[in-house]
Design an enzyme around this catalytic site. Structure first.
Site: not given
Ligand code: NAX
Length: 325
Positions: A157, A185
């Site tokens: 952000d 966020h």
């Molecule tokens: P993806 O869905 O591509 O990847 C997430 C991964 O996490 C998957 O491979 C899944 O198997 C794994 N996962 C789920 N539960 C788990 C657990 N208990 N232990 C270990 N791994 C686990 O998502 P991606 O685009 O990589 O985003 C990841 C996270 O970042 C999401 O929650 C998303 O909302 C968040 N974000 C946060 C941002 C921020 O500024 N703070 C911005 C970008 C993003 O939106």
């Protein structure tokens, strides 16, 4: 060569991790002379995909990448680490409200918080997985790791705000400094243009269009994630990975004089925030794991309204997960 720094990344087979791991392994975060050991955490259905990522990491033959451990057990993945990058979390499904997402993800961060007790004494924790402030709050409250070592990512952000203010004013991005994203966020975050500087001058002096600043600027930043999903058909990944790298680099460095970076850290009550919340603040780091909130920034009545709204949102999120704290 010094001992490798051990870095855990959860959600390691996900799209953000795919833009992140190769840069950690190439020395973009901990320096070109510091070997890195990656300890990658996933859930069982994603372990096959994670093996593919490991093949690719190996195929880069990074000289600094000393070892890779993969596991679906947080206690294994967090063993002896000095940094935990908690990226993995459950995505929001169709029809899910934000409070449903918070409840679905809460238990993940209870278990991971407990497993952080396996980490090294100097461990620092960054939460990216959404809702990142409240996930961080849960992990912090379920761990023996000192609360000062936890942070949630506001850097994307901050970067978005700097870029948009630079574009609007016709300045270089590097001229935009002192950008703070207050609070959460979420789409109630408050990107503070009043305290931002452009070329050393207050942003509202350089961009006198208050209407644009109060409306279009704020709403573009608050809704940028949704705009990217609409355009790309997938959520921000490379920019989120880049922001995570910069968050950690900022915490591993001494913050330059007269500037700060935006990060959500444990509140001790600064600016009237409920103590204990993970709140987006202007932060100065000492490069040794110490982070201080920059105090004394002024806010107009408009800013106070924005601030109070996002503060209330974080209080409500805390109430949703109170049984997990
Ligand atoms: P993806 O869905 O591509 O990847 C997430 C991964 O996490 C998957 O491979 C899944 O198997 C794994 N996962 C789920 N539960 C788990 C657990 N208990 N232990 C270990 N791994 C686990 O998502 P991606 O685009 O990589 O985003 C990841 C996270 O970042 C999401 O929650 C998303 O909302 C968040 N974000 C946060 C941002 C921020 O500024 N703070 C911005 C970008 C993003 O939106």
């Amino acid at each position: 060569m010094t001992n490798p720094i051990r870095v855990a990344v959860s959600g390691a087979a996900g799209q953000i991790a795919y833009s992140m791991l190769f840069r950690i392994a190439s020395g973009d975060v901990f320096g070109k002379d510091r070997p890195v050991q990656l300890q990658l955490l996933e859930i069982p259905p994603a372990m096959g995909a994670l093996e593919g990522v490991v093949m690719e990491l190996n195929d880069c033959a990074f000289p600094l990448l000393s070892d890779i451990i993969i596991s679906d057990n947080p206690e294994v993945a967090f063993d002896g680490i000095s940094w935990a990058w908690l990226v993995g979390s459950r995505p929001r499904g169709p029809g899910m409200e934000r409070s449903d997402l918070i409840q679905a993800n809460g238990p993940i961060f209870v278990g991971q918080g407990q497993a952080l007790n396996k980490a090294a004494n100097d461990v620092q924790v960054m939460v990216v997985g959404n809702p990142c402030n409240t996930n961080c709050l849960i992990a912090m409250n379920n761990s023996d790791v000192p609360k000062e070592r936890f942070s949630a990512m506001m850097r994307l952000d901050q970067n978005r705000s700097q870029s948009l203010l630079a574009e609007k004013s016709g300045s270089a991005v590097s001229d935009v400094t002192n950008m703070v994203i207050w609070g959460n966020h979420s789409n109630n975050q408050y990107p503070d243009f009043e305290n931002a500087l452009i070329g050393g001058k207050p942003a509202p002096e350089v961009i006198p269009d208050q209407n644009w600043l109060q409306n279009e600027f704020i709403s573009s930043i608050q809704n940028r994630g949704a705009a990217i999903i609409k355009a790309r058909g997938a959520s921000s990944a490379a920019s989120a990975a880049n922001a995570a790298l910069e968050h950690v680099v900022s915490m591993e460095s001494v913050t330059p004089a007269n500037d700060w970076h935006s990060a959500a850290i444990h509140s001790d009550g600064q600016y009237g925030v409920d103590p204990g919340l993970i709140f987006g603040y202007p932060v100065r780091s000492d490069g040794k794991g110490g982070n201080t909130v920059v105090e004394g920034l002024e806010m107009s009545d408009f800013a106070k309204k924005m601030f109070d709204k996002v503060h209330d949102e974080l209080r409500q999120e805390r109430d949703v997960v109170k049984d997990l704290l």
